[in-house]
Design an enzyme around this catalytic site. Structure first.
Site, PDB file in Angstrom:
ATOM      1  N   THR A  35      40.522  37.863  50.388  1.00 10.73           N
ATOM      2  CA  THR A  35      41.241  39.122  50.571  1.00 10.73           C
ATOM      3  C   THR A  35      42.600  38.914  51.217  1.00 10.73           C
ATOM      4  O   THR A  35      42.855  37.914  51.893  1.00 10.73           O
ATOM      5  CB  THR A  35      40.430  40.095  51.447  1.00 10.73           C
ATOM      6  OG1 THR A  35      40.392  39.602  52.798  1.00 10.73           O
ATOM      7  CG2 THR A  35      39.003  40.254  50.922  1.00 10.73           C
ATOM      8  N   ASN A  83      39.767  35.924  59.647  1.00 12.00           N
ATOM      9  CA  ASN A  83      40.896  34.999  59.743  1.00 12.00           C
ATOM     10  C   ASN A  83      42.249  35.699  59.812  1.00 12.00           C
ATOM     11  O   ASN A  83      43.218  35.118  60.286  1.00 12.00           O
ATOM     12  CB  ASN A  83      40.868  34.045  58.539  1.00 12.00           C
ATOM     13  CG  ASN A  83      42.091  33.174  58.473  1.00 12.00           C
ATOM     14  OD1 ASN A  83      42.283  32.296  59.309  1.00 12.00           O
ATOM     15  ND2 ASN A  83      42.949  33.411  57.495  1.00 12.00           N
ATOM     16  N   SER A 134      39.757  32.059  66.235  1.00 12.14           N
ATOM     17  CA  SER A 134      40.565  32.248  67.444  1.00 12.14           C
ATOM     18  C   SER A 134      41.673  31.199  67.432  1.00 12.14           C
ATOM     19  O   SER A 134      42.258  30.931  66.383  1.00 12.14           O
ATOM     20  CB  SER A 134      39.672  32.137  68.680  1.00 12.14           C
ATOM     21  OG  SER A 134      40.403  32.367  69.865  1.00 12.14           O
ATOM     22  N   TYR A 148      50.434  36.614  71.437  1.00 19.96           N
ATOM     23  CA  TYR A 148      49.471  35.953  70.552  1.00 19.96           C
ATOM     24  C   TYR A 148      48.357  35.287  71.354  1.00 19.96           C
ATOM     25  O   TYR A 148      47.169  35.452  71.045  1.00 19.96           O
ATOM     26  CB  TYR A 148      50.206  34.912  69.704  1.00 19.96           C
ATOM     27  CG  TYR A 148      49.322  34.098  68.795  1.00 19.96           C
ATOM     28  CD1 TYR A 148      48.845  34.634  67.599  1.00 19.96           C
ATOM     29  CD2 TYR A 148      48.979  32.786  69.119  1.00 19.96           C
ATOM     30  CE1 TYR A 148      48.046  33.882  66.756  1.00 19.96           C
ATOM     31  CE2 TYR A 148      48.180  32.028  68.281  1.00 19.96           C
ATOM     32  CZ  TYR A 148      47.716  32.574  67.094  1.00 19.96           C
ATOM     33  OH  TYR A 148      46.922  31.830  66.266  1.00 19.96           O
ATOM     34  N   THR A 183      50.284  25.707  58.339  1.00 16.43           N
ATOM     35  CA  THR A 183      50.257  27.018  57.691  1.00 16.43           C
ATOM     36  C   THR A 183      51.677  27.574  57.662  1.00 16.43           C
ATOM     37  O   THR A 183      52.612  26.975  58.190  1.00 16.43           O
ATOM     38  CB  THR A 183      49.359  28.015  58.452  1.00 16.43           C
ATOM     39  OG1 THR A 183      50.005  28.391  59.674  1.00 16.43           O
ATOM     40  CG2 THR A 183      47.995  27.416  58.764  1.00 16.43           C
TER      41      THR A 183
END
Length: 283
Positions: A35, A83, A134, A148, A183
Site C-alpha cells: 500500500t 512501516n 520504529s 522524528y 531509502t
C-alpha cells in the site's frame, strides 16, 4: 486464495523498506497487500500474489477501505507491518505546530489507527503478528531530528504496552529498530531546509542538512535488510525486538554512556559546539 497462504499487509511501500519487504514476502509466496498513499507508485510490484491498494494512515476512511479490501480478497490478515512514516528535520523550536502534528499523526496516531482496524480480525482468527517499524533514532535522539526521534521513542513504548495487551489473544507484537537503511526518506526530508538559514541556527545550516542524510552514509541496502528481517518474522515465535542495519547495535551502546558524554559527542557531531562558539564571539 482464501486461507491458502499467509497474508501480509504492509503500509508505506512506495520506496525503501516497505517496497523491499513487499518484494521479499512475495518471493516467499506470501499473499502481499502493498500500500501507499499513491498506489500508482506501486505498479511495478504487481504480481499474481501481490495486490496494490491505496492507504493513507492519516485518513480513517482510507484505512477502513483498505482493510475491508484485504479481508474481501484474502479473508484474513496474518501479519501487519506498520512501516509508513515521515522524517521531519529541523531545530525543534523552529518547527511549526502543524508540522509536529503531521509527524505524530503519521508515525504514531496513524499507525495506531491502522492497528486498531486490523486487530479485530486477528482476534477472530486467534493469531497474528503486528510488526511496528520504529528506529534506532528512538533510542538515541539526536539534534535536528527531535520530532522524528520522539515519534519513534513513542512508538517503541506503544509497542511494549500493545504486546502485553494482545498476548492473551494469540497476537504477537514485534518492534523493529532499523539502523541506517538505504531509502529515499532522507532525500525527501531535506526539502525546504533553506528556511533555517534565517534563524539563530543559520550559522550551522550545513549541519542541519547533513543530519537529513546522516543515516544514508554506508547504509545497509533495503533488500538485504528485508531478507534478514523476514527470516526473523517468519519464525513461529518472533523476537520481541529486532535490530538490523548499519549501527543498529552501536548506537544503543552509545545511548547507555553518561548523558553528559553523549551530549558532548552529539554536539560535536552536529555542530552545536560551533554554534556555541559563534554565539560567544557575537558577545
Amino acid at each position: 486464495m482464501k486461507n491458502e497462504v499467509s497474508v501480509v499487509l504492509i503500509s508505506g511501500c512506495s520506496t525503501g523498506i516497505g517496497r523491499a519487504l513487499a518484494r521479499e514476502f512475495a518471493r516467499r509466496n506470501w499473499q502481499v497487500f502493498a500500500t501507499a498513499r499513491r498506489p500508482e507508485t506501486l505498479r511495478d510490484l504487481k504480481a499474481p500474489n501481490v495486490d496494490i491498494a491505496a492507504l493513507d494512515v492519516t485518513d480513517a476512511r482510507s484505512i477502513r477501505r483498505c482493510v475491508d479490501e484485504v479481508i474481501a480478497k484474502a479473508g484474513r490478515i496474518d501479519m501487519l507491518i506498520n512501516n509508513a512514516g515521515l522524517l521531519l528535520i529541523g531545530p525543534l523550536v523552529e518547527l511549526q505546530a502543524s508540522e509536529l502534528r503531521l509527524q505524530f499523526e503519521t508515525n504514531v496516531i496513524g499507525l495506531a489507527a491502522l492497528t486498531n482496524a486490523v486487530v479485530p480480525w486477528m482476534i477472530k482468527q486467534k493469531s497474528g503478528k503486528i510488526v511496528n517499524i520504529s528506529s534506532i533514532s528512538g533510542v538515541l535522539p539526536t539534534p535536528f531530528a527531535g520530532a522524528y526521534c520522539s515519534t519513534k521513542a513513542a512508538l517503541t513504548a506503544f509497542s511494549d504496552s500493545l504486546r502485553m495487551e494482545l498476548a492473551p489473544f494469540g497476537i504477537q507484537v514485534i518492534t523493529v529498530q532499523p539502523g541506517g537503511i538505504k531509502t529515499s526518506l532522507s532525500d525527501n526530508a531535506d526539502h525546504g531546509l533553506e528556511r533555517f538559514k534565517n534563524t539563530p541556527y543559520g550559522p550551522i545550516y550545513d549541519f542541519i542538512v547533513a543530519r537529513a542524510h546522516a543515516s544514508q552514509q554506508n547504509a545497509t541496502p533495503a533488500e538485504e535488510f528485508a531478507a534478514k528481517l523476514v527470516d526473523r518474522l517468519e519464525r513461529k515465535n518472533a523476537p520481541y525486538f529486532i535490530r538490523l542495519g548499519k549501527d543498529s547495535t552501536l548506537l544503543p551502546l552509545v545511548a547507555k554512556l553518561p548523558r553528559g558524554l553523549v551530549d558532548t559527542l552529539l554536539n560535536r557531531r552536529f555542530g552545536l559546539n560551533v554554534l556555541a562558539n559563534f554565539q560567544k564571539r557575537k558577545t
